[in-house]
Design an enzyme around this catalytic site. Structure first.
Site, PDB file in Angstrom:
ATOM      1  N   LYS A  77       0.833  -1.211   0.000  1.00  0.00           N
ATOM      2  CA  LYS A  77       0.000   0.000   0.000  1.00  0.00           C
ATOM      3  C   LYS A  77       0.869   1.264   0.000  1.00  0.00           C
ATOM      4  O   LYS A  77       0.709   2.146  -0.855  1.00  0.00           O
ATOM      5  CB  LYS A  77      -0.902   0.025   1.251  1.00  0.00           C
ATOM      6  CG  LYS A  77      -1.544   1.378   1.525  1.00  0.00           C
ATOM      7  CD  LYS A  77      -2.408   1.382   2.765  1.00  0.00           C
ATOM      8  CE  LYS A  77      -1.695   1.566   4.060  1.00  0.00           C
ATOM      9  NZ  LYS A  77      -1.459   2.955   4.509  1.00  0.00           N
ATOM     10  N   ASN A  78       1.783   1.337   0.953  1.00  0.00           N
ATOM     11  CA  ASN A  78       2.520   2.598   1.104  1.00  0.00           C
ATOM     12  C   ASN A  78       3.501   2.845  -0.034  1.00  0.00           C
ATOM     13  O   ASN A  78       3.813   3.989  -0.356  1.00  0.00           O
ATOM     14  CB  ASN A  78       3.220   2.633   2.466  1.00  0.00           C
ATOM     15  CG  ASN A  78       2.201   2.790   3.582  1.00  0.00           C
ATOM     16  OD1 ASN A  78       1.065   3.217   3.331  1.00  0.00           O
ATOM     17  ND2 ASN A  78       2.571   2.434   4.802  1.00  0.00           N
ATOM     18  N   CYS A 171      -4.744   7.939   9.180  1.00  0.00           N
ATOM     19  CA  CYS A 171      -5.188   7.362  10.457  1.00  0.00           C
ATOM     20  C   CYS A 171      -4.838   8.293  11.612  1.00  0.00           C
ATOM     21  O   CYS A 171      -3.797   8.953  11.607  1.00  0.00           O
ATOM     22  CB  CYS A 171      -4.539   5.995  10.666  1.00  0.00           C
ATOM     23  SG  CYS A 171      -5.335   4.703   9.717  1.00  0.00           S
ATOM     24  N   ARG A 176       1.088  13.962  13.574  1.00  0.00           N
ATOM     25  CA  ARG A 176       1.517  13.786  12.187  1.00  0.00           C
ATOM     26  C   ARG A 176       1.796  15.118  11.470  1.00  0.00           C
ATOM     27  O   ARG A 176       1.144  15.462  10.478  1.00  0.00           O
ATOM     28  CB  ARG A 176       0.520  12.926  11.406  1.00  0.00           C
ATOM     29  CG  ARG A 176       0.233  11.613  12.102  1.00  0.00           C
ATOM     30  CD  ARG A 176      -0.539  10.630  11.256  1.00  0.00           C
ATOM     31  NE  ARG A 176       0.300   9.956  10.278  1.00  0.00           N
ATOM     32  CZ  ARG A 176      -0.136   9.033   9.437  1.00  0.00           C
ATOM     33  NH1 ARG A 176      -1.412   8.701   9.444  1.00  0.00           N
ATOM     34  NH2 ARG A 176       0.669   8.450   8.572  1.00  0.00           N
ATOM     35  N   ASP A 368       3.657  -0.185  12.162  1.00  0.00           N
ATOM     36  CA  ASP A 368       2.416  -0.650  11.522  1.00  0.00           C
ATOM     37  C   ASP A 368       2.059  -2.094  11.894  1.00  0.00           C
ATOM     38  O   ASP A 368       1.012  -2.591  11.485  1.00  0.00           O
ATOM     39  CB  ASP A 368       2.527  -0.534   9.991  1.00  0.00           C
ATOM     40  CG  ASP A 368       2.620   0.916   9.538  1.00  0.00           C
ATOM     41  OD1 ASP A 368       2.271   1.805  10.331  1.00  0.00           O
ATOM     42  OD2 ASP A 368       3.041   1.154   8.390  1.00  0.00           O
ATOM     43  N   ARG A 463      -8.985   0.298   4.071  1.00  0.00           N
ATOM     44  CA  ARG A 463      -8.012   1.285   3.602  1.00  0.00           C
ATOM     45  C   ARG A 463      -6.691   0.627   3.228  1.00  0.00           C
ATOM     46  O   ARG A 463      -5.978   1.115   2.361  1.00  0.00           O
ATOM     47  CB  ARG A 463      -7.706   2.312   4.709  1.00  0.00           C
ATOM     48  CG  ARG A 463      -8.863   3.186   5.074  1.00  0.00           C
ATOM     49  CD  ARG A 463      -8.448   4.145   6.139  1.00  0.00           C
ATOM     50  NE  ARG A 463      -7.472   5.067   5.557  1.00  0.00           N
ATOM     51  CZ  ARG A 463      -7.307   6.314   5.943  1.00  0.00           C
ATOM     52  NH1 ARG A 463      -8.043   6.790   6.918  1.00  0.00           N
ATOM     53  NH2 ARG A 463      -6.423   7.076   5.375  1.00  0.00           N
TER      54      ARG A 463
HETATM   55  N1  EPU Z   1       7.092  13.574  11.490  1.00  0.00           N
HETATM   56  C1  EPU Z   1       7.452  14.849  11.854  1.00  0.00           C
HETATM   57  N2  EPU Z   1       7.475  15.804  10.874  1.00  0.00           N
HETATM   58  C2  EPU Z   1       7.197  15.526   9.572  1.00  0.00           C
HETATM   59  C3  EPU Z   1       6.842  14.210   9.213  1.00  0.00           C
HETATM   60  C4  EPU Z   1       6.801  13.245  10.202  1.00  0.00           C
HETATM   61  O1  EPU Z   1       7.715  15.119  13.013  1.00  0.00           O
HETATM   62  O2  EPU Z   1       7.241  16.442   8.734  1.00  0.00           O
HETATM   63  C5  EPU Z   1       7.005  12.549  12.531  1.00  0.00           C
HETATM   64  C6  EPU Z   1       5.571  11.999  12.685  1.00  0.00           C
HETATM   65  O3  EPU Z   1       4.799  12.820  13.520  1.00  0.00           O
HETATM   66  C7  EPU Z   1       5.813  10.639  13.275  1.00  0.00           C
HETATM   67  C8  EPU Z   1       7.151  10.234  12.666  1.00  0.00           C
HETATM   68  O4  EPU Z   1       7.750  11.416  12.152  1.00  0.00           O
HETATM   69  O5  EPU Z   1       5.919  10.721  14.665  1.00  0.00           O
HETATM   70  C9  EPU Z   1       7.043   9.224  11.558  1.00  0.00           C
HETATM   71  O6  EPU Z   1       6.267   9.746  10.509  1.00  0.00           O
HETATM   72  P1  EPU Z   1       6.619   9.451   8.987  1.00  0.00           P
HETATM   73  O7  EPU Z   1       6.647  10.743   8.264  1.00  0.00           O
HETATM   74  O8  EPU Z   1       7.782   8.545   8.903  1.00  0.00           O
HETATM   75  O9  EPU Z   1       5.331   8.641   8.562  1.00  0.00           O
HETATM   76  P2  EPU Z   1       4.332   8.966   7.382  1.00  0.00           P
HETATM   77  O10 EPU Z   1       5.083   9.262   6.146  1.00  0.00           O
HETATM   78  O11 EPU Z   1       3.295   9.905   7.836  1.00  0.00           O
HETATM   79  C10 EPU Z   1       4.309   6.472   6.608  1.00  0.00           C
HETATM   80  C11 EPU Z   1       3.237   5.442   6.364  1.00  0.00           C
HETATM   81  C12 EPU Z   1       2.642   5.001   7.688  1.00  0.00           C
HETATM   82  C13 EPU Z   1       3.775   4.433   8.554  1.00  0.00           C
HETATM   83  C14 EPU Z   1       4.887   5.474   8.731  1.00  0.00           C
HETATM   84  C15 EPU Z   1       6.073   4.954   9.506  1.00  0.00           C
HETATM   85  C16 EPU Z   1       2.410   6.150   4.224  1.00  0.00           C
HETATM   86  C17 EPU Z   1       1.282   6.683   3.427  1.00  0.00           C
HETATM   87  N3  EPU Z   1       2.200   6.025   5.534  1.00  0.00           N
HETATM   88  O12 EPU Z   1       3.631   7.551   7.236  1.00  0.00           O
HETATM   89  O13 EPU Z   1       1.718   3.970   7.390  1.00  0.00           O
HETATM   90  O14 EPU Z   1       3.269   4.091   9.821  1.00  0.00           O
HETATM   91  O15 EPU Z   1       5.339   5.912   7.434  1.00  0.00           O
HETATM   92  O16 EPU Z   1       6.594   3.822   8.919  1.00  0.00           O
HETATM   93  O17 EPU Z   1       3.442   5.821   3.673  1.00  0.00           O
HETATM   94  C18 EPU Z   1      -0.107   2.552   7.846  1.00  0.00           C
HETATM   95  O18 EPU Z   1       0.120   1.994   6.750  1.00  0.00           O
HETATM   96  O19 EPU Z   1      -0.936   2.093   8.678  1.00  0.00           O
HETATM   97  C19 EPU Z   1       0.605   3.794   8.174  1.00  0.00           C
HETATM   98  C20 EPU Z   1       0.204   4.609   9.144  1.00  0.00           C
END
Ligand code: EPU
Length: 496
Positions: A77-78, A171, A176, A368, A463
C-alpha cells in the site's frame, strides 16, 4: 537462502543485508520522537476521515478456528501510494503492476485524476497517463482523507513550479506534522505558506526548484519521499541526510530511477539526487506489502496454525521474523519469496512465549505491526512491555482489546501486556476498529477468542488490506462481512 530479486536489487542493495541490524535503532538519537519540536502551525490533528455514510460494514468472526494453506500477499500500500504521487514527475503513460485495490489507492487515483491524470485500473494493473496533468491543486476532500495525498506537493512543485495542497488526512495515530516536508522544500528553493488550511508553494526564483542540502531531524518516510521526488526534477544536486530506510522509500527510488532520475546512496543514511530536466514514463512492479505479510504471520501465530505466504521479501521483515522465532514459532523460507510460519503446538513442541518490543523506523520493529503483535502477546505466556516510539497516539486498540478480555495496562506510549497465564482470556464481544492497523489487531484477536466477535468500522481495514476477510476465509477462518444497520451507524458515529 539468499534472496535476490528485482525488488531487492534496489539502491540499498549495495549495502550487505546484514548491515540492517548493525546499528541498533535504540542508539539512533533521532528515534526519540518526544525530543522533536514542531511549530504549532504545522502540527495538526488529522481529521477523522470516518464518515457516517461510510460506516457501513462490520466483520463477524467466530473464534478458535485453525488456519491452513497458502495466502497471496498483495502489493505494498505505502509503496503504491508514493509511486502514484511519483508518476506526476514524469510525462507519458506509466504501467504499474501489483497495485493493491484498497480504498486508499482508490482515493489516490481520485487525487491524480483531479489534477488531470488519466488512469485505468484492472486486477492490480494500473495505467497512469500524466501527460495531461494541468492542475496544481488536487481535490481537497480527497487529500484530507489520506496522508499520502499530501506527497503530490513535491512532484507538482518540481514539475510546474507551483502547488496548492490541503493538509493531509490519514489514520488518527498522532499529530503527524508536515514540518520536515516543508522545510525540505524550502531548502530546494520553494516558498511555502499556510493560508486557510492549504499550503501554497511556489519556486522562489520563478523558474524551478534548485538542488540543495537538507538534513531530516527525523527519518520521516513521507518527507524523504516528498523531497526525493522534488529533487529528481530540481536544477542541480541535492543531498538529503538522515533519510528513512523503509523498503517503500527504496521502492519509490527504484521507480524514479526507472523513470530516468538519478538517485544514489552515499553511506547508509544519505541520498544524492542529481536533478533531471524531465522524467519519462516507465513500467514498474510494486514490492509485496511487508505489513500485510507480517499481519498474516501474526495470524498464524495467534491461531497456533501453520500457513505459507508469497510473495514476501524476508529481509524486509527481519526483526519481525526474529521476534516470532524467539517466541517459538517456526519461520521457514520455502523458496525465494515464500515463507511458512508454523505455531502448531504439536510441531513446535511448546506453547508460545511472549516478548517485549519497541517500534522504530526501519530496520526496527515496524509501528504498523505494533497493534497486531500486541494482540498476539495476549495469547502467549508471560507479561511484556510494548513501546511505541514512532507515533505518539498509537494505542487506541488497547481499549478495544480489553473489551475482548485482554489484560493490558496502558501508559502514554507504552503498554504492559499480560499473557494468557497472567489474566488475558480472549472472548467474543462487539468492538470498533479505531484505525487501520488497530482494526487488523482486532481481527486477529477475534480469531483467537472464544465465541463471536463483531468488529465495526471495517472501512478502516479496507483502507489498507486487500480482501482481508476473503483471504482469511480461504485459510479456514470463520469470518464474514455484513452491512451495519443505520441505527448501529448512528451509535458508532456518536461513539467515534
Ligand atoms: N514527522 C514529523 N514531521 C514531519 C513528518 C513526520 O515530526 O514532517 C514525525 C511523525 O509525527 C511521526 C514520525 O515522524 O511521529 C514518523 O512519521 P513518517 O513521516 O515517517 O510517517 P508517514 O510518512 O506519515 C508512513 C506510512 C505510515 C507508517 C509510517 C512509519 C504512508 C502513506 N504512511 O507515514 O503507514 O506508519 O510511514 O513507517 O506511507 C499505515 O500503513 O498504517 C501507516 C500509518
Amino acid at each position: 537462502m539468499t534472496l535476490i530479486s528485482k525488488h531487492s536489487m534496489n539502491l540499498y542493495s549495495s549495502i550487505p543485508q546484514k548491515s540492517y541490524s548493525e546499528t541498533p535503532p535504540s542508539q539512533n538519537p533521532t528515534c526519540q520522537f518526544l525530543k522533536r519540536r514542531t511549530p504549532l502551525a504545522l502540527c495538526f490533528q488529522p481529521p477523522n476521515t470516518l464518515q457516517k455514510s461510510t460506516l457501513d460494514h462490520k466483520l463477524i468472526i467466530s473464534g478458535k478456528s485453525e488456519l491452513s494453506g497458502h495466502v497471496e500477499i498483495s502489493g505494498s500500500k505505502n509503496s503504491a501510494l508514493a509511486i502514484l504521487a511519483g508518476t506526476i514527475c514524469s510525462y507519458g503513460i506509466s504501467k504499474l503492476h501489483r497495485v493493491p485495490d484498497l480504498s486508499d489507492t482508490r482515493t489516490m487515483m481520485g487525487i491524480l485524476r483531479s489534477l488531470g491524470a488519466r488512469i485505468e485500473f484492472l486486477e492490480g494493473e494500473m495505467v497512469v497517463d500524466t501527460e495531461g496533468v494541468c492542475s496544481v491543486e488536487p481535490c481537497s476532500d480527497l487529500v484530507g482523507k489520506i496522508r499520502a495525498g499530501f506527497f503530490v506537493i513535491g512532484p507538482l512543485l518540481a514539475r510546474f513550479g507551483e502547488a496548492m495542497v490541503s493538509l493531509p488526512g490519514g489514520c488518527d495515530i498522532g499529530a503527524r506534522p508536515i514540518d520536515l516536508h516543508i522545510r525540505g522544500l524550502r531548502a530546494l528553493g520553494a516558498i511555502v505558506e499556510l493560508r486557510h488550511g492549504k499550503l501554497h508553494a511556489s519556486v522562489a526564483n520563478g523558474r524551478g526548484l534548485v538542488g540543495g542540502r537538507f538534513h531530516l531531524d527525523y527519518p520521516s518516510v513521507g518527507a524523504t519521499e516528498t523531497l526525493m521526488m522534488a529533487a529528481s526534477l530540481a536544477d542541480g544536486v541535492t543531498e538529503l541526510s538522515n533519510v528513512a530506510q523503509e523498503p517503500e522509500v527504496s521502492d519509490l527510488a527504484q521507480f524514479l530511477i526507472a523513470s530516468g532520475a538519478s538517485v544514489e546512496r552515499a553511506g547508509r543514511h544519505t541520498l544524492i539526487i542529481n536533478g533531471r530536466k524531465r522524467l519519462h514514463a516507465t513500467e514498474f512492479t510494486i514490492i509485496p506489502d511487508r505489513i500485510e505479510a507480517g499481519t498474516f504471520m501474526a495470524a498464524a501465530a495467534i491461531t497456533r496454525s501453520s500457513i505459507s505466504m508469497s510473495p514476501v521479501i524476508p529481509f524486509h521483515l527481519a526483526d519481525v521474523i526474529n521476534k516470532l522465532s524467539a517466541a517459538g514459532c517456526r519461520v521457514t523460507q520455502k523458496g525465494p519469496h515464500i515463507l511458512e510460519v508454523s505455531a502448531v503446538p504439536a510441531t513446535i513442541g511448546d506453547d508460545l512465549q511472549g516478548f517485549g518490543f519497541r517500534t522504530y523506523p526501519h530496520p526496527g520493529f515496524p509501528t504498523d505491526l505494533q497493534p497486531q503483535f500486541m494482540a498476539l502477546l495476549t495469547t502467549c505466556n508471560g507479561s511484556f512491555t510494548v513501546q511505541e516510539s514512532v507515533f505518539e497516539a498509537r494505542m487506541r486498540h488497547v481499549e478495544e482489546l480489553q473489551k475482548l478480555g485482554a489484560r493490558i495496562r496502558v501508559g502514554r506510549n507504552s503498554a504492559t501486556v499480560y499473557g494468557k497465564d497472567q489474566g488475558s482470556v480472549l472472548h467474543g464481544s462487539h468492538v470498533v476498529a479505531p484505525d487501520l492497523r488497530s482494526g487488523a489487531s482486532l481481527v486477529l484477536a477475534g480469531m483467537a477468542a472464544e465465541g463471536t466477535t463483531e468488529i465495526s468500522g471495517a472501512v478502516y481495514i479496507d483502507r489498507g488490506y486487500e480482501n482481508l476477510e476473503l483471504k482469511l476465509h480461504c485459510l479456514g477462518a470463520n469470518i464474514k462481512r455484513e452491512p451495519v444497520t443505520s441505527i448501529e451507524n448512528q451509535i458508532l458515529a456518536a461513539f467515534i
